[in-house]
Design a protein around this motif. Structure first.
Motif, PDB file in Angstrom:
ATOM      1  N   THR A  18       1.080  -1.093   0.006  1.00  0.00           N
ATOM      2  CA  THR A  18      -0.011   0.057   0.127  1.00  0.00           C
ATOM      3  C   THR A  18       0.908   1.193  -0.125  1.00  0.00           C
ATOM      4  O   THR A  18       0.428   2.329  -0.771  1.00  0.00           O
ATOM      5  N   GLN A  61      -6.113   1.338  -8.174  1.00  0.00           N
ATOM      6  CA  GLN A  61      -5.555   0.115  -7.302  1.00  0.00           C
ATOM      7  C   GLN A  61      -6.122   0.482  -5.801  1.00  0.00           C
ATOM      8  O   GLN A  61      -6.871  -0.264  -5.065  1.00  0.00           O
ATOM      9  N   LEU A  62      -5.764   1.693  -5.255  1.00  0.00           N
ATOM     10  CA  LEU A  62      -6.037   2.239  -4.050  1.00  0.00           C
ATOM     11  C   LEU A  62      -7.635   2.169  -3.956  1.00  0.00           C
ATOM     12  O   LEU A  62      -8.175   1.765  -2.827  1.00  0.00           O
ATOM     13  N   TYR A  63      -8.406   2.603  -4.975  1.00  0.00           N
ATOM     14  CA  TYR A  63      -9.771   2.849  -4.845  1.00  0.00           C
ATOM     15  C   TYR A  63     -10.550   1.426  -4.796  1.00  0.00           C
ATOM     16  O   TYR A  63     -11.085   1.204  -3.989  1.00  0.00           O
ATOM     17  N   ASN A  64      -9.887   0.412  -5.620  1.00  0.00           N
ATOM     18  CA  ASN A  64     -10.433  -0.866  -5.672  1.00  0.00           C
ATOM     19  C   ASN A  64     -10.192  -1.397  -4.151  1.00  0.00           C
ATOM     20  O   ASN A  64     -11.000  -2.358  -3.681  1.00  0.00           O
ATOM     21  N   LYS A  65      -9.043  -1.293  -3.552  1.00  0.00           N
ATOM     22  CA  LYS A  65      -8.933  -2.042  -2.345  1.00  0.00           C
ATOM     23  C   LYS A  65      -9.853  -1.311  -1.300  1.00  0.00           C
ATOM     24  O   LYS A  65     -10.147  -2.311  -0.432  1.00  0.00           O
ATOM     25  N   TYR A  66     -10.090  -0.244  -1.342  1.00  0.00           N
ATOM     26  CA  TYR A  66     -11.029   0.504  -0.214  1.00  0.00           C
ATOM     27  C   TYR A  66     -12.102   0.790  -0.597  1.00  0.00           C
ATOM     28  O   TYR A  66     -12.876   1.012   0.414  1.00  0.00           O
ATOM     29  N   GLY A  86      -6.275   3.414   5.372  1.00  0.00           N
ATOM     30  CA  GLY A  86      -7.460   3.056   5.783  1.00  0.00           C
ATOM     31  C   GLY A  86      -8.005   3.716   6.734  1.00  0.00           C
ATOM     32  O   GLY A  86      -9.409   4.419   6.599  1.00  0.00           O
TER      33      GLY A  86
END
Length: 182
Positions: free
Chosen positions: A3, A20-25, A68
């Motif tokens: 991350t 990627q960050l959007y999809n993760k959170y 997060g």
């Protein structure tokens, strides 16, 4: 990819890293917003605006907390802003009227059938002045200092509202036959 690496790429405005960050959170942040707004469309809007704010202020992310947790706070603040905008009037809290909180309700005996969802629904049915502080304290895990900052109230007001909210929650659970009914 870690991350922290993704965040560094996002700081350089890398769109793939942002995705990627959007999809993760995104799923977790949607549910956080939904707990406050209780409307799928508004929760999605708050979540999206939270991400936009986060990406534009990513340079302010210091890493003292997890990404997060940092993002969650932004989404909660956005959700609360949307609620305030709908209400249009804000009632200031008067600490002198509210008084001092000594301790928490002690008897929390409830039936084994009570689920987290029952508790969340019961919290949502409480008056708004108790609902949000209780949700932040019990469900989201914020302390009184953080709640005070998020809701723009004092720590004393946070403690009072959480204390009284817990009492109301306890009473409501017993009224709904979830408690022991002593």
């Amino acid at each position: 990819m870690l991350t922290t690496d993704i965040i560094e790429q996002c700081k350089r405005n890398d769109r793939k890293a942002q995705l990627q960050l959007y999809n993760k959170y995104c799923d977790g942040m949607y549910y956080v917003a939904f707990r406050f707004l209780k409307d799928a469309y508004e929760a999605e809007e708050a979540m999206h605006e939270g991400f936009i704010n986060a990406f534009s202020k990513l340079h302010q992310f210091t890493g003292e907390v997890t990404f997060g947790a940092w993002l969650k706070r932004i989404v909660i603040n956005k959700s609360l802003d949307m609620i305030k905008a709908k209400r249009a009037t804000i009632i200031p809290l008067n600490e002198e009227v509210m008084g001092k909180v000594d301790d928490d309700p002690q008897d929390w005996s409830i039936d084994d059938n009570v689920t987290v969802e029952h508790i969340k629904k019961t919290i949502a049915a409480l008056p708004e002045k108790y609902e949000y502080p209780l949700m932040l304290f019990l469900i989201e895990g914020y302390d009184h200092q953080e709640i005070a900052e998020i809701l723009n109230i004092t720590e004393v007001a946070s403690r009072t509202l959480v204390h009284r909210g817990k009492k109301k929650l306890q009473q409501q659970l017993k009224v709904n036959n979830y408690g022991t009914g002593y």
